[in-house]
Design a protein around this motif. Structure first.
Motif, PDB file in Angstrom:
ATOM      1  N   ARG A  52       0.835  -1.207   0.000  1.00 59.57           N
ATOM      2  CA  ARG A  52       0.000   0.000   0.000  1.00 59.57           C
ATOM      3  C   ARG A  52       0.874   1.262   0.000  1.00 59.57           C
ATOM      4  NH1 ARG A  52      -3.134   1.407   5.439  1.00 59.57           N
ATOM      5  NH2 ARG A  52      -1.016   1.934   5.999  1.00 59.57           N
ATOM      6  N   GLY A  53       1.899   1.266   0.842  1.00 61.70           N
ATOM      7  CA  GLY A  53       2.783   2.436   0.940  1.00 61.70           C
ATOM      8  C   GLY A  53       3.487   2.708  -0.377  1.00 61.70           C
ATOM      9  N   TYR A  54       3.953   1.628  -1.036  1.00 64.45           N
ATOM     10  CA  TYR A  54       4.662   1.785  -2.315  1.00 64.45           C
ATOM     11  C   TYR A  54       3.731   2.399  -3.368  1.00 64.45           C
ATOM     12  CZ  TYR A  54       6.409   0.499  -6.903  1.00 64.45           C
ATOM     13  OH  TYR A  54       6.790   0.553  -8.216  1.00 64.45           O
ATOM     14  N   ARG A  78       3.875   6.019  -5.245  1.00 63.41           N
ATOM     15  CA  ARG A  78       3.904   6.076  -6.715  1.00 63.41           C
ATOM     16  C   ARG A  78       2.826   7.031  -7.239  1.00 63.41           C
ATOM     17  NH1 ARG A  78       2.149   2.879 -10.856  1.00 63.41           N
ATOM     18  NH2 ARG A  78       0.695   1.764  -9.511  1.00 63.41           N
ATOM     19  N   ARG A  79       1.633   6.915  -6.651  1.00 58.38           N
ATOM     20  CA  ARG A  79       0.518   7.732  -7.151  1.00 58.38           C
ATOM     21  C   ARG A  79       0.644   9.202  -6.736  1.00 58.38           C
ATOM     22  NH1 ARG A  79      -2.672   5.069 -11.021  1.00 58.38           N
ATOM     23  NH2 ARG A  79      -2.721   2.874 -10.455  1.00 58.38           N
ATOM     24  N   TYR A  80       1.328   9.424  -5.600  1.00 59.28           N
ATOM     25  CA  TYR A  80       1.495  10.809  -5.126  1.00 59.28           C
ATOM     26  C   TYR A  80       2.930  11.280  -5.382  1.00 59.28           C
ATOM     27  CZ  TYR A  80      -2.951  10.797  -2.513  1.00 59.28           C
ATOM     28  OH  TYR A  80      -4.281  10.767  -2.158  1.00 59.28           O
ATOM     29  N   ILE A  81       3.569  10.750  -6.431  1.00 61.36           N
ATOM     30  CA  ILE A  81       4.999  10.972  -6.629  1.00 61.36           C
ATOM     31  C   ILE A  81       5.352  12.461  -6.742  1.00 61.36           C
ATOM     32  CG2 ILE A  81       5.031  10.654  -9.146  1.00 61.36           C
ATOM     33  CD1 ILE A  81       7.695   9.394  -6.669  1.00 61.36           C
ATOM     34  N   SER A  82       4.474  13.258  -7.358  1.00 61.60           N
ATOM     35  CA  SER A  82       4.816  14.678  -7.500  1.00 61.60           C
ATOM     36  C   SER A  82       4.880  15.350  -6.129  1.00 61.60           C
ATOM     37  CB  SER A  82       3.827  15.393  -8.426  1.00 61.60           C
ATOM     38  OG  SER A  82       2.531  15.168  -7.978  1.00 61.60           O
ATOM     39  N   VAL A  90       8.071  17.078  -4.182  1.00 58.48           N
ATOM     40  CA  VAL A  90       7.971  18.423  -3.589  1.00 58.48           C
ATOM     41  C   VAL A  90       8.447  18.393  -2.130  1.00 58.48           C
ATOM     42  CG1 VAL A  90       6.328  20.192  -2.820  1.00 58.48           C
ATOM     43  CG2 VAL A  90       6.156  19.256  -5.122  1.00 58.48           C
ATOM     44  N   PHE A  91       7.974  17.416  -1.364  1.00 59.87           N
ATOM     45  CA  PHE A  91       8.354  17.343   0.057  1.00 59.87           C
ATOM     46  C   PHE A  91       9.853  17.047   0.222  1.00 59.87           C
ATOM     47  CE2 PHE A  91       3.713  16.352   1.004  1.00 59.87           C
ATOM     48  CZ  PHE A  91       3.473  17.620   1.510  1.00 59.87           C
ATOM     49  N   ASP A  92      10.383  16.146  -0.628  1.00 62.86           N
ATOM     50  CA  ASP A  92      11.818  15.832  -0.542  1.00 62.86           C
ATOM     51  C   ASP A  92      12.646  17.058  -0.907  1.00 62.86           C
ATOM     52  OD1 ASP A  92      11.391  13.307   0.359  1.00 62.86           O
ATOM     53  OD2 ASP A  92      11.708  12.306  -1.560  1.00 62.86           O
ATOM     54  N   PHE A  93      12.203  17.771  -1.927  1.00 62.62           N
ATOM     55  CA  PHE A  93      12.911  18.985  -2.349  1.00 62.62           C
ATOM     56  C   PHE A  93      12.914  20.007  -1.210  1.00 62.62           C
ATOM     57  CE2 PHE A  93      12.562  23.331  -4.043  1.00 62.62           C
ATOM     58  CZ  PHE A  93      13.787  23.425  -4.699  1.00 62.62           C
ATOM     59  N   ALA A 110     -18.485   4.144  -0.228  1.00 63.14           N
ATOM     60  CA  ALA A 110     -17.423   3.288  -0.768  1.00 63.14           C
ATOM     61  C   ALA A 110     -16.056   3.888  -0.411  1.00 63.14           C
ATOM     62  CB  ALA A 110     -17.568   3.155  -2.274  1.00 63.14           C
ATOM     63  N   ALA A 111     -15.505   3.467   0.716  1.00 64.32           N
ATOM     64  CA  ALA A 111     -14.250   4.051   1.197  1.00 64.32           C
ATOM     65  C   ALA A 111     -13.052   3.281   0.648  1.00 64.32           C
ATOM     66  CB  ALA A 111     -14.227   4.026   2.725  1.00 64.32           C
ATOM     67  N   PHE A 112     -12.224   4.000  -0.094  1.00 64.59           N
ATOM     68  CA  PHE A 112     -11.034   3.406  -0.709  1.00 64.59           C
ATOM     69  C   PHE A 112      -9.884   4.393  -0.653  1.00 64.59           C
ATOM     70  CE2 PHE A 112     -14.348   1.120  -3.050  1.00 64.59           C
ATOM     71  CZ  PHE A 112     -13.858  -0.164  -2.985  1.00 64.59           C
ATOM     72  N   TYR A 113      -8.705   3.927  -1.042  1.00 65.23           N
ATOM     73  CA  TYR A 113      -7.633   4.862  -1.381  1.00 65.23           C
ATOM     74  C   TYR A 113      -7.959   5.313  -2.801  1.00 65.23           C
ATOM     75  CZ  TYR A 113      -5.328   3.169   2.732  1.00 65.23           C
ATOM     76  OH  TYR A 113      -5.047   2.860   4.030  1.00 65.23           O
ATOM     77  N   LYS A 114      -8.507   6.496  -2.917  1.00 63.50           N
ATOM     78  CA  LYS A 114      -9.078   6.931  -4.194  1.00 63.50           C
ATOM     79  C   LYS A 114      -8.019   7.127  -5.285  1.00 63.50           C
ATOM     80  CE  LYS A 114     -13.392   6.929  -3.064  1.00 63.50           C
ATOM     81  NZ  LYS A 114     -14.043   7.743  -2.100  1.00 63.50           N
TER      82      LYS A 114
END
Lengths: 274, 268
Positions: free
Chosen positions: A14-16, A20-24, A28-31, B96-100
């Motif tokens: 889940r974390g990976y 990946r999905r919030y990579i931008s 930004v946070f790493d920068f 429907a609760a998910f990681y959207k």
């Protein structure tokens, strides 16, 4: 055993994918973390004082590592409440120990990547050499202090179970207080006298003190080109305190989380908020 | 000996509501509720918003602790045997609760891993369920935030079923869905019961849905189970022609207002 491994892996998986999905945003946070760390480290460069530069670099790096680890664990439950998935995680046949270990492992992996990025950036920007530093010893100290910080993170993670907003606020206040009292960028002795006792109960104080000795910042034989890091045996006191803190904080964190989970289930507080 | 799927006896849940800093009042969400659902049965709980349906489902799903009474699922008593109960239940909630940001595949495989399943097996099973729900494979890799509410609810049902639970807790699963999605879900639930013998506890305020899907129905109003039986028995009990009329006569409440709100929730 195989089931437990898969359940632990679920949180890393889940974390990976979230990273990946919030990579931008991750970039930004790493920068931002790199720039704020470099800004602090460059104060030492401007003063032409390599000991000050190293003190600030080590402070910035360790604070990035410890605060990021604490924050990732502490906020993981808040994110789940905002997404509404916490009920589904709590409904799964996964023990709380495995759940929290999975969160901690995922947070640790993220934190290692984040700190490595800041480290590379600082080495490039502050032009410092770590030759002669006892880096193996530093890794040992980080490993021991990780346990204590995971314990603190678990206790803080329980707060958003009670109230996502107030819990997240309290988490950040506590993190800020640790930054203030732990001597990240300055000696603890410059703090007002009434604040100084608090530094003794922060694991970060001992982590920083041990790492500065191991890198050789305080050693008079160290030069800008070659540091003389202390052996691991010279930081046994700090290691013992950190190990003790880990032994107390980790089970305490699990216990606090368990009590708050029961409290939340009595009052119907696991529902989606935010 | 086969225990009933659900045994609820004298269930009570009270919430304390804060009114200002020092004052609080009590809200009785469930008051002495008792019912039994046999294995393979679809049991419907009908009631207006705030009648205690969701609190009841949350107690059965181990997410809420009751203040009194007994709950047994497939013979496992709550809250003592919550680990065992979690292995045999799947839940779909109205929201429907998910990681959207994550795709359907990522959300479903995460759930499968949480239940200790192999991802390859879970993926096959998920695709099969989604196919039966009328969702094409292409949607499997689409982030949830890009899906309609109807599609998200189908993913939610798939999540509950991908771990193959013998007992499904469905909390208003079709609320806010467009007519086609609603029909797809209802058809799937009928097939599921027939093919797998899954026990279903369904809460709804849609009379037609309850009549179509449920072998028995309970009327829950202000935390009390005021009547239960088959749709025909309830109509006969109230000397009514329709289940709507039976509900109004037996409970003094009207569910049409809630249904109108549901219609407003249907996406254009």
């Amino acid at each position: 055993m195989e089931t437990v491994m898969r359940q632990t892996w679920a949180f890393v998986f889940r974390g990976y994918h979230l990273t990946r999905r919030y990579i931008s945003w991750v970039i930004v946070f790493d920068f931002y973390a790199l720039v704020t760390s470099a800004t602090v480290a460059l104060i030492g460069v401007a003063a032409h004082d390599y000991r000050l530069t190293l003190t600030l670099v080590v402070g910035a790096l360790l604070w990035n590592f410890l605060s990021s680890l604490y924050n990732e664990i502490a906020m993981s439950i808040a994110y789940e409440r905002w997404e509404g998935t916490l009920e589904y995680t709590f409904m799964a046949p996964v023990s709380r120990l495995v759940h929290l270990c999975g969160i901690s492992l995922s947070s640790l992996l993220n934190t290692v990547v984040h700190t490595s990025i800041v480290l590379v950036g600082l080495l490039l920007l502050a032009d410092i050499s770590l030759s002669g530093a006892n880096l193996t010893g530093v890794l040992v100290v980080l490993a021991v202090s990780t346990v204590a910080f995971v314990g603190l993170g678990l206790m803080a993670a329980a707060l958003p179970v009670m109230s996502p907003e107030r819990g997240a606020e309290a988490t950040h206040i506590f993190q800020g207080s640790l930054l203030l009292v732990s001597g990240v960028y300055y000696p603890v002795s410059v703090l007002p006298r009434w604040l100084q006792p608090f530094s003794a109960i922060s694991p970060a104080t001992y982590t920083l003190s041990a790492c500065r000795k191991l890198i050789g910042i305080e050693n008079s034989a160290s030069t800008p080109g070659h540091l003389v890091g202390a052996p691991l045996s010279s930081v046994m006191y700090e290691l013992a305190v950190l190990a003790l803190m880990g032994l107390v904080l980790m089970p305490l964190g699990l216990w606090v989380f368990g009590r708050i989970e029961i409290w939340a289930k009595q009052r119907g507080k696991l529902k989606r908020t935010g | 000996m086969d225990h009933p799927a659900i045994q609820v006896r004298g269930l009570r849940k009270v919430f304390r509501k804060r009114n200002g800093l020092f004052r609080s009042s009590l809200f009785v969400a469930l008051d002495d509720v008792s019912f039994v659902v046999q294995r393979g049965e679809t049991y419907g709980l009908l009631g207006p918003n705030g009648s205690g349906k969701s609190s009841l489902i949350r107690i059965l799903a181990t997410l809420l602790l009751a203040d009194g009474g007994e709950v047994r699922l497939m013979g496992h008593s709550l809250p003592e045997a919550q680990e065992e109960v979690r292995r045999i239940i799947g839940r779909v909630s109205v929201d429907a609760a998910f990681y959207k940001k994550l795709s359907a595949r990522e959300n479903l495989l995460y759930t499968a891993l949480l239940y200790g399943q192999k991802t390859a097996d879970a993926e096959q099973r998920a695709l099969k369920i989604l196919g039966r729900l009328g969702l094409e494979d292409a949607k499997f890799s689409t982030p949830l935030e890009e899906m309609s509410r109807g599609m998200q609810q189908k993913i939610s049902i798939t999540r509950a079923l991908v771990v193959n639970p013998p007992l499904l807790l469905l909390d208003e699963p079709t609320t806010g869905l467009d007519p086609k999605s609603r029909r797809d879900v209802q058809l799937f639930l009928e097939e599921l019961r027939a093919s797998e013998g899954t026990t279903i506890l369904l809460t709804t305020h849609d009379m037609a849905e309850a009549e179509r899907l449920c072998s028995r129905i309970g009327f829950l109003v202000k935390g009390k189970l005021v009547a239960e039986g088959t749709a025909s028995e309830l109509k006969r009990m109230a000397s009514a022609d329709t289940l709507d009329d039976a509900f109004i006569k037996l409970t003094g409440e009207d569910l049409t207002k809630d249904e109108e709100i549901d219609q407003l929730l249907v996406p254009a």
